[in-house]
Write a protein that holds these residues in place. Structure first.
Motif, PDB file in Angstrom:
ATOM      1  N   PRO A   1       9.927  10.135  -2.673  1.00 31.50           N
ATOM      2  CA  PRO A   1       9.394  10.679  -1.370  1.00 31.50           C
ATOM      3  C   PRO A   1       9.139  11.771  -1.382  1.00 31.50           C
ATOM      4  O   PRO A   1      10.315  12.220  -2.326  1.00 31.50           O
TER       5      PRO A   1
ATOM      6  N   HIS B   1       5.184   3.965  -3.879  1.00 29.53           N
ATOM      7  CA  HIS B   1       5.228   5.138  -4.791  1.00 29.53           C
ATOM      8  C   HIS B   1       5.827   4.742  -5.667  1.00 29.53           C
ATOM      9  O   HIS B   1       6.849   4.776  -6.255  1.00 29.53           O
TER      10      HIS B   1
ATOM     11  N   GLU C   1       1.101  -1.019   0.123  1.00 29.10           N
ATOM     12  CA  GLU C   1       0.184   0.331   0.440  1.00 29.10           C
ATOM     13  C   GLU C   1       1.437   0.988   0.193  1.00 29.10           C
ATOM     14  O   GLU C   1       0.063   2.048  -0.395  1.00 29.10           O
ATOM     15  N   ASP C   2       2.244   1.298   0.488  1.00 33.12           N
ATOM     16  CA  ASP C   2       2.956   2.638   0.823  1.00 33.12           C
ATOM     17  C   ASP C   2       4.243   2.602  -0.781  1.00 33.12           C
ATOM     18  O   ASP C   2       4.392   3.156  -0.617  1.00 33.12           O
TER      19      ASP C   2
END
Length: 192
Positions: free
Chosen positions: A48, A35, A32-33
């Protein structure tokens, strides 16, 4: 002494579709995290977010959300926009009519897309601008944080945006779709 020759190998990369990426996310293959953005079938890692990036995106989101008519316009922040089956970037902001569900939005539906660019200016001003123009996104802004400027792209075409304008630190600009919403570059929170 020469090494024995090897036959030439043909390497063909696998191209993911938007639906493939959704299935990978649902199956937990993509955390889910993660990127990433889907660009022409490839999953591209996104840097990030820095403090100036987060502050500027939040400021822009609040600016447009507070001033646009609720129920008429959606201000989507950091959500994928499906430009075609192989390309779904995640602009920092995308504004489109509320009558559309975000999964049904295509490039021609977006009146303004904004990227806050701290370290990805070459990509945001290059390939991403080409993709946004080809998909018909009406207006595209790149907030170039280090240079304290906004690069405004208008008049999309298959060959790119026909009108590109730079607005410096002392300038201001309003989106073509919302001429009453002028932004002073100096008001943007571009510092740490």
């Amino acid at each position: 002494m020469n090494a024995p020759g090897r036959p030439a190998e043909t390497v063909t990369p696998y191209r993911f579709t938007y639906d493939d990426v959704l299935r990978m996310a649902e199956a937990g293959i993509l955390p889910e995290d993660a990127h990433v953005e889907l660009i022409e079938g490839e999953l591209i890692a996104v840097s990030p977010e820095s403090v100036p990036h987060v502050r500027c995106r939040r400021w822009l989101t609040q600016f447009f959300t507070r001033r646009l008519t609720e129920g008429e316009w959606e201000v989507n922040s950091d959500a994928p926009v499906r430009l075609d089956d192989l390309t779904a970037p995640e602009p920092d902001l995308a504004i489109f009519p509320s009558r559309l569900h975000d999964r049904d939005v295509r490039g021609v539906d977006i009146v303004l897309a904004i990227e806050v660019s701290v370290s990805s200016q070459a990509f945001d001003l290059g390939r991403k601008a080409e993709l946004y123009a080809q998909s018909g996104i009406g207006e595209y802004w790149v907030i170039d944080v280090p240079a304290r400027r906004i690069v405004v792209h208008r008049e999309p075409s298959a060959g790119g945006y026909r009108a590109v304008q730079e607005v410096g630190a002392r300038g201001s600009i309003a989106p073509k779709a919302f001429p009453q919403l002028e932004i002073n570059v100096a008001d943007l929170p571009l510092d740490d």
